[in-house]
Design an enzyme around this catalytic site. Structure first.
Site, short mmCIF file in Angstrom:
data_model
loop_
_atom_site.label_atom_id
_atom_site.label_comp_id
_atom_site.label_asym_id
_atom_site.label_seq_id
_atom_site.Cartn_x
_atom_site.Cartn_y
_atom_site.Cartn_z
N ASP A 66 0.83 -1.21 0.00
CA ASP A 66 0.00 0.00 0.00
C ASP A 66 0.86 1.25 0.00
O ASP A 66 2.09 1.17 0.09
CB ASP A 66 -0.97 -0.01 1.20
CG ASP A 66 -0.29 -0.44 2.51
OD1 ASP A 66 0.95 -0.38 2.59
OD2 ASP A 66 -1.01 -0.81 3.44
N ASP A 135 -7.71 -2.47 14.21
CA ASP A 135 -9.10 -2.64 13.76
C ASP A 135 -9.25 -3.85 12.82
O ASP A 135 -10.28 -4.02 12.19
CB ASP A 135 -9.62 -1.37 13.08
CG ASP A 135 -8.85 -1.00 11.82
OD1 ASP A 135 -7.91 -1.75 11.44
OD2 ASP A 135 -9.18 0.02 11.19
N HIS A 137 -7.42 -4.47 10.10
CA HIS A 137 -7.11 -4.27 8.68
C HIS A 137 -5.82 -5.02 8.30
O HIS A 137 -4.95 -5.25 9.13
CB HIS A 137 -7.02 -2.78 8.30
CG HIS A 137 -5.84 -2.04 8.82
ND1 HIS A 137 -5.93 -0.75 9.31
CD2 HIS A 137 -4.52 -2.36 8.92
CE1 HIS A 137 -4.74 -0.34 9.67
NE2 HIS A 137 -3.86 -1.29 9.45
N GLU A 142 -9.65 -1.34 5.37
CA GLU A 142 -10.31 -1.06 6.63
C GLU A 142 -11.60 -1.88 6.75
O GLU A 142 -12.07 -2.44 5.76
CB GLU A 142 -10.64 0.44 6.70
CG GLU A 142 -9.41 1.36 6.66
CD GLU A 142 -8.61 1.36 7.97
OE1 GLU A 142 -8.59 0.35 8.70
OE2 GLU A 142 -7.99 2.41 8.25
P1 PGA Z 1 2.09 -1.94 12.86
O1 PGA Z 1 0.95 -1.74 11.79
O2 PGA Z 1 2.93 -3.09 12.39
O3 PGA Z 1 2.85 -0.64 12.84
O4 PGA Z 1 1.43 -2.23 14.15
C1 PGA Z 1 0.25 -2.83 11.30
C2 PGA Z 1 -0.78 -2.38 10.29
O5 PGA Z 1 -1.38 -1.31 10.48
O6 PGA Z 1 -1.00 -3.09 9.31
#
Ligand code: PGA
Length: 259
Positions: A66, A135, A137, A142
């Site tokens: 992404d 959440d 994702h 999302e």
């Molecule tokens: P993080 O993010 O590894 O910084 O916890 C994970 C994500 O949002 O996919």
């Protein structure tokens, strides 16, 4: 789905790096790379293997999951910058083979289609690293994302913008829009490798692994995929109802069965 529970984030990284290294050693490979904090230790371990164990990425190509829309490519927090800074610039993966969606494309809708086609043209992703948001994702899909979605523009939740504000001066700098591989795109990768560490991820991991398959928890789409390895530390495994069984399975892994 195999759930591998390790004691520490370091052990999670060593397991994940070992899995990725096996693909890289086996010949030309297409790596799906994730940003965020979680995979950084895995990248550090892969860089060490490159330095100390002659692990060569010369035959690999990579695709980012992404990208923020509207951050200049050279911005230190653009995912193109992050993946180069944290990983690919330290190994022999040619820069021209490090791909990501262009969040500054004049036509982001056309860019999403182009990126989807570029992954297909490369033969699809062999092993896809994934983090998980609080959440649920994966990528920037999302809650509410179609389980069949392809690469497209998405609007971040306020929660995700707050979670990511630590990388910026303030939350106001966190872009609202992103380009992300869809859940359908991710599902086409041949092996999905989801990493999570820390108690803050325990609820999302439980929902993804043991909850219903639902767009409300995008990572639950992994339950429909034939080859998934979820590698978590004890803290992120804290809410798994079948944790004892996952540990038992690992302790009794059939000889010769890799990840
Ligand atoms: P993080 O993010 O590894 O910084 O916890 C994970 C994500 O949002 O996919």
């Amino acid at each position: 789905m195999e759930v591998v529970i390790r004691r520490t984030p370091e052990e999670v990284a060593a397991t994940a790096a070992g899995i990725v290294a096996d693909y890289v050693r086996s010949g030309p490979s297409v790596l799906g790379l994730a940003t965020g904090s979680t995979p950084l230790a895995t990248y550090a371990d892969l860089i060490r293997r490159h330095r100390d164990e002659d692990l060569s990425f010369a035959q690999a190509v990579s695709f980012n999951l992404d990208e923020y829309v509207g951050l200049p490519a050279a911005h230190p927090e653009s995912y193109r910058s992050v993946i180069r800074r944290e990983f690919t610039s330290h190994v022999d993966l040619p820069d021209a083979d490090v791909h990501g969606p262009d969040g500054n494309a004049e036509d982001v809708f056309a860019e999403a289609k182009r990126y989807e086609a570029a992954i297909d043209a490369a033969g699809g992703v062999d092993v896809q690293l994934l983090g998980i948001g609080t959440d649920g994702h994966i990528g920037f899909n999302e809650p509410g994302s179609s389980l069949a979605s392809l690469t497209r523009i998405k609007t971040l939740t306020e929660q995700t913008r707050e979670d990511n504000a630590r990388f910026f001066e303030s939350i106001d700098e966190v872009p609202i829009h992103v380009l992300t591989q869809g859940l359908g795109t991710i599902s086409r990768a041949r092996h999905l490798l989801l990493l999570a560490t820390g108690a803050g991820k325990a609820e999302a991991v439980q929902a993804a692994v043991e909850g219903p398959v639902t767009a409300f928890c995008p990572a639950s789409v992994l339950q429909l995929h034939p080859h998934v390895t979820v590698v978590v530390d004890d803290a992120a495994a804290g809410r798994l109802r079948l944790a004892d069984y996952y540990r038992y399975v690992l302790a009794n892994k059939p000889t010769g069965q890799g990840f």
